[in-house]
Structure formats: C-alpha cells, structure tokens
Enzyme design. Sequence first.
Site, PDB file in Angstrom:
ATOM      1  CB  SER A 100      -0.951   0.003   1.191  1.00 52.07           C
ATOM      2  OG  SER A 100      -0.242  -0.052   2.409  1.00 52.07           O
TER       3      SER A 100
ATOM      4  CE  LYS B 285      -3.133   0.715   5.179  1.00 50.89           C
ATOM      5  NZ  LYS B 285      -3.031   0.409   3.755  1.00 50.89           N
TER       6      LYS B 285
END
Length: 782
Positions: A676, A719
């Site tokens: 990511s 996140k």
Amino acid sequence: MVNKIKKVPLLPLRGLIVFPSMVLHLDVGRDKSIAALEKAMVDDQLIFLAAQKKTSIDQPKIDEIYRIGTLAKVNQMLKMPNGTLRVLVEGLDRYEIVRTIDEEDEVLVEIAQLEEVHADQTEEEALMRALLEQFEQYTKLSRKVSSATAQSVVDMEDPARAADIISSHLSIKLKEKQTLLEMTNVTERMQHIISLITNEKKVLSIEKKIGERVKTSMEKTQKEYYLREQLKAIQKELGDRDGKSGEVSELREKIDESDMPEHIYEIALKELGRYEKVPQSSGESSVIRNYLDWLLDLPWTKQTQDTIDINEAEKVLNEGHYGLEKVKERILEYLAVQKLTNSLKGPILCLVGPPGVGKTSLARSIAQSVNRNFVRISLGGVRDEAEIRGHRRTYIGAMPGRIIQGMKKAGTINPVFLLDEIDKMSNDFRGDPSAAMLEVLDPEQNNSYSDHFIEETYDLSKVLFIATANNVNSIPGPLLDRMELISLSGYTEVEKLHIAKEHLLPKQVKENGLKPSNLQIRDEALLQIVRTYTREAGVRSLERQLAKVCRKAAKIIISGEKKRVVVTVKNLEDFLEKPLYRYGLMEVEDQVGAATGLAYTSAGGDILSIEVSHYPGKGKLILTGKLGEVMQESAQAASSYVRSRAKELQIPADFYEKFDIHIHVPEGATPKDGPSAGITIATALVSSLTGRAVRKEVGMTGEITLRGRVLPIGGLKEKSLSAHRAGLTTIIIPKENEKDIASIPESVQQNVTFIPVSHLDEVLEIALVEEENENQSSGNRN
C-alpha cells in the site's frame, strides 16, 4: 368324531391347562366359579375346566374362553379362612362346548366328548419310545420335574395318557398347551411334543452353560476378595496401613461415582486392573495413575444451562466495553440466532484487531452473558503439534494437549473457550499445530475429537470457540476458512477519553488503594495523556500511564501533603514527566521529496514518512529503511512509471542516467513491508525530481501498477484512525475502497476529507503544491 353330550357347570381357569388323567389342587375365589363348584358338588361332582384366552380378565365372557377343555371330577373341596375354596380335581376326557346355558348364579354348558384318533399300533409304539426317551433327557436338564414323576411316566403303557401327563409337565406357553389339548390325533400329539421337548432341551442346555459360567465368575470374585483381604492384613502387619489396595479401592469408588460414558468407564476399570497389578516402584505405575486421574478429572456430561437473554447480553457488553458498536451488534445477532435454534453450534468467531482493543475481555463478556464457564489458552509461540494433540502415553510425564487441559480447567462440556493469539502459531520438524487445530474448529468433526494422550474420542461439539488474532495474514487458509472474522479496529480519541473515565481510571484507583474522592483527573488532562503520552490503537499504554498517575497520587496522600489530588494540563508533567510523543506528527510545513503514507501493522494503524533524494550519479536506485520485498518492488514500479511519464511530468528524459535516486523510510530498525506504499513512493519521487512540494496535511495509501493505476488496499479504518491521530486532514484512498468509508467512526469522518482516486495523475494533482507556490518551498528543495 363327537358323542356323549353332557350338561355341566363351567369353571374358567386363569393361566392353567388341565389335561385328562391329571390330578391337581385348585384355589377358586371368583363368585361365579364358587357357584359352579357348589353346583357340581350337589349334582354328580362333574365340572368342565376351560382356560381363559387372556389372564388379565376377571369376569370372562364365553367367547373369551377356549371352547375345548377337560371334563373333571371334583374329588375334594375345602373352604379356606379367606373365603376361597381349595378343590382337588381329576381330569377325565377332552370335551368341547356345544351350547351355553346362562343362569343367575352359575354358567352351565352343554359339552360333547372328543374321541381320540389312533394310528398304526407299531408307529404309536415307536413314537412313544422316542417320546419317553426325550422326556427322560428333559427331566435330567430341568429341575422342575422330579425323578419320581419321570419314573411314573416311563412305566405307562397308554400312549395317549403318557402324552397328556408329559404335556402337563412341560415349561411351555399356555397357547402351546392348549394346542396339545385340542389335538385328538395321538400320533400328531406325540410328534408335536417331541418337537417341543427338543427345543426346550436346547434352551435348558444354554441356561446350564450360563449358570456354570456365572458360578465360575462368582468363585473367581470370591477368591480375589479373599486374597485381597489377606494382602490388606499382610500390609497392615508390615506397617503399610492401606497400601496400594487402599488407593485402588478409592480410585474404583471414584470411577463408579463418575459421569463417564459406558465405554470410557470400561477402559478406566481395565486400566485400574493393570494399575493394581503393576508394582508401585515401576515407571508404568505412575503413567497409568496419571491417565486415570485425567479420565476422572475431565467433564464428560456435566454442563451449565444456557441463559441467552439478548437484553441482558447487551447490558453486559455495554458495561464492559465502550464503543465497538458494530462488533457488539454482530455478537448480539450471533446470540439471537443461537437463541432461536436452541443451540450454540455455529461458526467459530475470530476477533481480529490490534493489541489492547478488548478482544479477550469481549470473549469473557460473551461467556458471562450466556452463563457459561470461561477458559482461555494462549497459542502464541506454539510450534509443536503435541501441544494441541497431546503426547502419547509411552513415557513418564506425558500430558494431554492444551484443548483437553482447557476442558479440565473449565469443568463443563459447554464452556466458552478462547483460543488467544491464534495467528502466532508456527511450525517446525515436530509438526504443524495449526493443522491439528483444523479438527478442533470444525463443527462437523469436533464431536469426536481425538487426543493422543486420552486416546478415546471426546465431544467438543457443545463448546463455543472464540479465537483472537492481530493479523489474519499469518493464519493458514484452511484454518481461516473455519472461522468468521469480526474486526476490532483502534479507538478514536473521544472513545479513549470515555474508556479512561468510565473503566480504566476507576479500576486503577481501586487497585492502587485510593478512593474516588482522593483523585480527580480533568478531561483536558486525560485528553492530553491520550494525545502526547500514548501512541496506540488500543488502551494498554493509556492504562499504564493512568496507573503511574495513581501511584504518584498515592505517594502524595500517604506523605500527608494533600488529601485530594487534582490533575490538570498544567501539572500533568509533575506526574508523567515530559510527553513521549508530539501530537500531530504531520510535517510542520510542505516538504519537497517527502510524502506521508498510511500503514497497517499488527499494532493497528500508523503513519509512514517516505523520503526521496536525488543527486548526480549513474542511475542507481538505493533503498534503505529495512524494506521488505513487496515495498522494494513498489519502489521499482514507481521508478518505472516516472521514467515512462517523464515528459508529461516535465522531468528530464535522461534523469535515470545522470542521477542516483535514494528512497528512505525513517525508523530503519523497524522492518516494513506491504503493497500500500506504492503511490506514496511515487509521489515523493515525482516531488523530488520536479521540485514541487507535497502538501503537509495530505496522507495517502494505495498500490500502484506500471500504468499508474491505483489498486485497493486493506485496513482503511485503522489507517484512517492513525491519520486522524497525526492531525492529517486529507486522505487519498483508492477508488475501490470508497465503500469502506462507512465503517470509519463519525468523529473521524467529520475532521478528515477522503478523496478516492483511480490513477496516480489524480494523486499528484491533489498532493503536490501548485507551480506558483513553489518558491515558498524552495528552501526545502534538494
């Protein structure tokens, strides 16, 4: 052939057949039967004896009595003290009821004699000899026929009379005797009797063998008892009061009183017999004793009664956990389904989330809400299959696996069983424990779970298994397939503030010997602790900091300085010293060659600063910061994309020949990996090469392809929480993750703007500062 019609009283018999030539006593108590006997004695002492078809009927009707019976003579009649009559009757001949004459006090019947049919004399003689021989053998096996009776039958010369007397002494059913009574053909009657005697001899022979076997067994038991008593006496003389025999007796008593299934009970007795014979000093003795103790200690049938009350369960969950609304909602749905199905069988729940978010306490609350015992085993670091399956009983010190150990600790067959840290299991040359867990967590198989130590199957189907994990990626696929995942992400600042006020602080005040009136921590100070003294998804560090404050307050109160301590933002450092973290970890100003990414770790979400620098060289790509293979490949993909789009990005086409590029991720001691960070690396690289700064308030996450496409990622909620903690106000996410925004807490969505993108060009347009603002960041360029 029918003749000799007579009119006589009828006496129904219950469970008895009287044959011709048979003399016996009868006890008569029914009113009609007594009247019939008195009528017979007044007339010619003759009475017709016929059996009832059903012995349960007290006053039988004529159609409930067999039509063929025996005409008998009443030789003697005696009235007993209880009102009954005892009569002596002698059977004369076979007769059949022709007509019934009903009168008030007795029943008179007209009967006709049945003539006996004889065959060839020689054939009858041969059959009679065979019959007498069979009857003689029968009397030797049966205890119900005396030798005198047998001898009297042997001396008879009339085949018909002999057949009737033998029929009366056979232990056969009433219907069989009635059949013999109705047979007028003497030859057929003798053949049928021979067949019946042959069958009875077989039955008596088997009974005799069984009797001899039982007798032998009883003699053996008596012998063992006698020897045992002698052994006790010898041990007593030697000073050993009870010795091993006392221990064996105690174990036998426990086995008899236990709730073991039948097959386990037999195995326990067998092992106890071995234990009794093995010398006490032998190593095998301790192995068998240990095995018996486990069989006795395990719950086999004992269970608690489930009380699934959804309202009560919701109350218990809310008392122990603040927030986690979707998680609690899923657990209540699960319990509601089990309530309707009247069973707690179903999917295995797996609570997934970072440390300190309340996975274990949630499982404990589930057990409390359904009134079940709770047991927990930790699987962290387990790498031996025997830890799960148990050791085989081939050496001293062998033990069952952790599953069976947990069942013993639970004490019931239906506890809530927590498999903690299931993702931390590993494997080596001693086997794969995660493969052994497959049977435990399969509802179709665990009703016959096999442990190497116990050896016999154990039923785990009534156990409610709950697993916990920090990272599902390390759980093998087949094991993961057996579980339903429930995600517990980190807490927001507001949630942590409520948890600290309502749960953690009262708990630490009590554990440190304080009273609520002794300590007050203002909300502003609590929020400051959350922001600058902790950096986590859960609340464990927060609890440790509160414990430190409580200890300082206890010291102040004990020393007599104050009786009540109030903690504010101003005096917070007096209790916790300098802050450990800076609140809002984003850059102070826009930076060239530095972009902020979002990472998902086993400890929850975190932000990841990625720095890129370029300088004259020969086109080398240098990667530092202990990057994993996936991040290295992401860096190479980002570099390839920038090279392919150099013209559009206004970068010299030959930059890769004239410059070396250095990509670094700070905190080099910490390993980092994952796909990511692709768009973050590409953004920092473009920023370094173009000299355009990256906005300080922007965070990003997404995987990149060689064509610049942005692919979806996992862990968006975690996140986002980390970005919110760091003070970021804009987050760039992949377009395909737009659906995950709904799972993010409202407090985060109100302060953070989410921008979905599908291509890196969109990322650069959002993240990089406009051209005219470059001069403001020129001081930060390489």
